[in-house]
Design an enzyme around this catalytic site. Structure first.
Site, mmCIF file in Angstrom:
data_model
loop_
_atom_site.group_PDB
_atom_site.id
_atom_site.type_symbol
_atom_site.label_atom_id
_atom_site.label_comp_id
_atom_site.label_asym_id
_atom_site.label_seq_id
_atom_site.Cartn_x
_atom_site.Cartn_y
_atom_site.Cartn_z
ATOM 1 N N THR A 82 0.952 -1.437 0.266
ATOM 2 C CA THR A 82 0.220 -0.429 -0.095
ATOM 3 C C THR A 82 0.654 1.152 0.052
ATOM 4 O O THR A 82 -0.027 2.388 0.458
ATOM 5 C CB THR A 82 -1.431 0.517 1.054
ATOM 6 O OG1 THR A 82 -0.510 -0.493 2.634
ATOM 7 C CG2 THR A 82 -1.978 -0.762 0.991
ATOM 8 N N THR A 84 4.220 1.399 1.469
ATOM 9 C CA THR A 84 5.571 1.544 2.544
ATOM 10 C C THR A 84 6.942 1.480 2.653
ATOM 11 O O THR A 84 7.669 2.272 2.996
ATOM 12 C CB THR A 84 5.315 0.113 3.254
ATOM 13 O OG1 THR A 84 4.256 -0.808 2.730
ATOM 14 C CG2 THR A 84 5.962 -0.730 4.371
ATOM 15 N N THR A 85 6.747 0.882 1.072
ATOM 16 C CA THR A 85 8.482 1.203 0.625
ATOM 17 C C THR A 85 8.773 2.511 0.610
ATOM 18 O O THR A 85 9.739 3.339 0.568
ATOM 19 C CB THR A 85 8.527 0.565 -0.983
ATOM 20 O OG1 THR A 85 8.956 -0.801 -1.043
ATOM 21 C CG2 THR A 85 10.029 0.986 -1.200
ATOM 22 N N TRP A 86 7.671 3.465 -0.333
ATOM 23 C CA TRP A 86 7.570 5.144 -0.461
ATOM 24 C C TRP A 86 7.660 5.503 0.970
ATOM 25 O O TRP A 86 8.525 6.508 0.754
ATOM 26 C CB TRP A 86 6.419 5.367 -1.277
ATOM 27 C CG TRP A 86 6.592 6.564 -1.732
ATOM 28 C CD1 TRP A 86 7.846 7.602 -1.967
ATOM 29 C CD2 TRP A 86 5.040 7.761 -2.461
ATOM 30 N NE1 TRP A 86 6.750 8.620 -2.434
ATOM 31 C CE2 TRP A 86 6.397 8.792 -2.601
ATOM 32 C CE3 TRP A 86 4.213 7.122 -2.248
ATOM 33 C CZ2 TRP A 86 4.725 9.663 -3.647
ATOM 34 C CZ3 TRP A 86 3.071 7.956 -2.722
ATOM 35 C CH2 TRP A 86 3.806 9.378 -3.443
ATOM 36 N N HIS A 141 3.660 -4.123 9.036
ATOM 37 C CA HIS A 141 2.322 -4.111 8.540
ATOM 38 C C HIS A 141 1.373 -4.711 9.385
ATOM 39 O O HIS A 141 0.246 -5.232 9.423
ATOM 40 C CB HIS A 141 2.805 -5.818 7.962
ATOM 41 C CG HIS A 141 3.305 -5.512 6.629
ATOM 42 N ND1 HIS A 141 2.599 -3.982 6.038
ATOM 43 C CD2 HIS A 141 4.197 -5.585 5.860
ATOM 44 C CE1 HIS A 141 4.190 -3.831 4.784
ATOM 45 N NE2 HIS A 141 4.632 -5.185 4.478
ATOM 46 N N ARG A 163 -4.086 2.190 0.920
ATOM 47 C CA ARG A 163 -4.484 2.245 -1.107
ATOM 48 C C ARG A 163 -5.975 1.977 -1.215
ATOM 49 O O ARG A 163 -6.470 1.384 -0.367
ATOM 50 C CB ARG A 163 -2.907 1.568 -0.801
ATOM 51 C CG ARG A 163 -3.240 1.788 -2.969
ATOM 52 C CD ARG A 163 -1.671 0.646 -3.041
ATOM 53 N NE ARG A 163 -1.582 1.366 -4.302
ATOM 54 C CZ ARG A 163 -0.683 0.751 -5.450
ATOM 55 N NH1 ARG A 163 -0.208 -0.383 -5.098
ATOM 56 N NH2 ARG A 163 -0.680 1.460 -6.379
ATOM 57 N N SER A 171 -1.462 -5.371 -6.566
ATOM 58 C CA SER A 171 -0.178 -5.348 -5.930
ATOM 59 C C SER A 171 0.654 -6.277 -6.080
ATOM 60 O O SER A 171 1.583 -7.246 -5.816
ATOM 61 C CB SER A 171 0.513 -3.539 -5.631
ATOM 62 O OG SER A 171 1.871 -3.511 -5.765
ATOM 63 N N GLY A 303 3.838 1.980 -9.621
ATOM 64 C CA GLY A 303 3.681 2.385 -8.932
ATOM 65 C C GLY A 303 2.304 3.888 -9.327
ATOM 66 O O GLY A 303 2.498 5.431 -9.268
HETATM 67 P P1 PAP Z 1 5.988 -3.822 0.832
HETATM 68 O O1 PAP Z 1 3.637 -3.814 1.509
HETATM 69 O O2 PAP Z 1 6.133 -5.845 0.223
HETATM 70 O O3 PAP Z 1 6.472 -3.283 1.304
HETATM 71 P P2 PAP Z 1 4.518 -1.650 -0.496
HETATM 72 O O4 PAP Z 1 6.165 -0.553 -1.411
HETATM 73 O O5 PAP Z 1 3.608 -0.843 0.309
HETATM 74 O O6 PAP Z 1 5.259 -3.130 -0.665
HETATM 75 O O7 PAP Z 1 4.116 -1.681 -2.368
HETATM 76 C C1 PAP Z 1 4.170 -1.399 -3.326
HETATM 77 C C2 PAP Z 1 3.511 -0.741 -4.560
HETATM 78 O O8 PAP Z 1 4.688 0.923 -4.398
HETATM 79 C C3 PAP Z 1 3.927 -0.889 -5.978
HETATM 80 O O9 PAP Z 1 2.661 -0.710 -6.093
HETATM 81 P P3 PAP Z 1 2.792 -1.767 -8.059
HETATM 82 O O10 PAP Z 1 2.433 -2.336 -7.929
HETATM 83 O O11 PAP Z 1 1.239 -0.954 -7.704
HETATM 84 O O12 PAP Z 1 3.361 -0.579 -8.961
HETATM 85 C C4 PAP Z 1 4.984 -0.029 -5.717
HETATM 86 O O13 PAP Z 1 5.932 0.099 -7.428
HETATM 87 C C5 PAP Z 1 4.905 0.948 -5.572
HETATM 88 N N1 PAP Z 1 5.767 2.378 -4.761
HETATM 89 C C6 PAP Z 1 7.386 1.425 -4.643
HETATM 90 N N2 PAP Z 1 7.999 2.660 -4.461
HETATM 91 C C7 PAP Z 1 7.038 3.592 -4.830
HETATM 92 C C8 PAP Z 1 7.629 5.329 -4.873
HETATM 93 N N3 PAP Z 1 9.029 5.543 -4.150
HETATM 94 N N4 PAP Z 1 7.142 5.938 -5.372
HETATM 95 C C9 PAP Z 1 5.297 5.213 -5.483
HETATM 96 N N5 PAP Z 1 4.946 4.164 -4.851
HETATM 97 C C10 PAP Z 1 5.561 2.934 -5.249
#
Ligand code: PAP
Length: 337
Positions: A82, A84-86, A141, A163, A171, A303
């Site tokens: 949702t 997290t990484t961002w 989480h 999200r 995702s 993203g």
């Molecule tokens: P996690 O729970 O495994 O850490 P998380 O980072 O929450 O994952 O979600 C990954 C989503 O954030 C991906 O979305 P998508 O599959 O719809 O593309 C990933 O692309 C998106 N994401 C990762 N980094 C960023 C960023 N810097 N800005 C915006 N979206 C991002």
């Protein structure tokens, strides 16, 4: 399936979210819990109202018993996939920016965000010293009602991101399919995964209860819990970065704002920038719960907002919207789409 999929009634009336204070060891806990075959063919257990595979359940039980935050810790909380990484990248960049004057380079350029901010239920459950105490950031989480009591009763701040459920599901499906491929396992068909998700079955699910837990807590403790959405952050990232910094107690000074510091952080943490870094393109991350390495690149897929429409039928989309609407009804929360 070891049992048929539990209905939402069973989820609601199953293990209540009430905390069980008495110490229990992991196997004692597991043996009493309802279980189903979930994603990746693993057993998923219903514990305190939420589903976990054995890896995360073990981690959760361990941190519920043993984890103690530093008083300055800030928690970055989310349901998987949702944002997290961002959010980890942004909070890390906000917090460490004062170290970057001069020639120092941010760790975000050489380490993936998950390696800059440890996960409570995996990294810290395995080894509590798995963190740099000088950086008071921990991610999780874990649903609000299942957080260690030591966190709930602390004055630590929590930043939550969520999200649109359809995008979170797509995702998640991509992410877990990538996991399965790296384990040489045929990915779970999207329709089967969707059925599980709509029944609330996913790590840390039901998704709606995860969102609602933090939403209600943010209403009750607004000074302690900041509730954000991926979509709103995308729409106006600058306003959110300033809000985040202020909430965290690391506000930007006027000089910093005039010097373009906010924009620098936004650019460094943007999807385009992070996903093009060597570490995030070609390095591997040890995947929680498995010894199989996973490409960092799978954390950076598209993203975008609304990509669900390229993968789910309109009927599937309407079904999940309907579930979310019913579950969030009366809460005052309407998630942006
Ligand atoms: P996690 O729970 O495994 O850490 P998380 O980072 O929450 O994952 O979600 C990954 C989503 O954030 C991906 O979305 P998508 O599959 O719809 O593309 C990933 O692309 C998106 N994401 C990762 N980094 C960023 C960023 N810097 N800005 C915006 N979206 C991002």
């Amino acid at each position: 399936m070891e049992s048929s999929l539990p209905s939402t009634q069973i989820l609601d009336s199953g293990e209540s979210a009430e905390r069980k204070n008495e110490a229990k060891n992991y196997s004692e806990v597991m043996s009493t819990l309802p279980k189903v075959k979930g994603w990746r063919g693993y057993d998923y257990y219903l514990y305190q109202g939420f589903w976990y595979d054995t890896f995360f359940l073990e981690g959760l039980v361990s941190v519920q018993e043993h984890f103690h935050p530093q008083s300055t810790d800030i928690f970055v909380a989310s349901s998987p996939k949702t944002g997290t990484t961002w959010l980890k990248a942004l909070t890390f960049a906000i917090l460490t920016r004062s170290r970057l004057s001069g020639s120092t380079t941010s760790s975000l350029l050489t380490k993936m965000p998950h390696d800059c901010v440890p996960f409570l239920e995996s990294d810290l459950a395995q080894d509590p010293s798995n963190r740099d105490l000088a950086i008071p950031l921990v991610s999780t989480h874990v649903p609000y009602s299942c957080l260690p009591q030591s966190i709930i009763s602390s004055s630590c701040k929590i930043i939550y991101i969520c999200r649109d459920a359809k995008d979170a599901f797509v995702s998640l499906w991509y992410f877990l399919s990538a996991h399965q491929r790296s384990e040489n396992v045929e990915p779970l068909p999207l329709e089967e995964a969707f059925e599980l998700f709509c029944n609330g079955i996913a790590n840390f699910g039901p998704y709606w209860d995860h969102v609602l837990g933090y939403w209600r807590a943010s209403l009750e403790f607004p000074e302690k819990i900041l509730f954000l959405t991926y979509e709103e952050m995308k729409k106006d990232t600058a306003a959110h970065v300033k809000k985040l910094a202020e909430f965290m107690g690391y506000s930007f000074t006027l000089e910093e704002e005039e010097g373009g510091e906010v924009q620098k952080i936004i650019s460094m943490c943007s999807f385009e920038e992070l996903s093009s870094l060597e570490v995030n393109k070609n390095a591997v991350h040890r995947a929680p719960g498995t010894s199989i390495p996973i490409q960092n690149s799978v954390f950076f897929r598209k993203g975008e907002i609304g990509d669900w429409a390229n993968h789910l039928t309109p009927e599937m989309g309407a079904r999940l919207d309907d579930i979310m609407e019913k579950k969030l009804k009366g809460s005052g929360l309407k998630l942006p789409r």
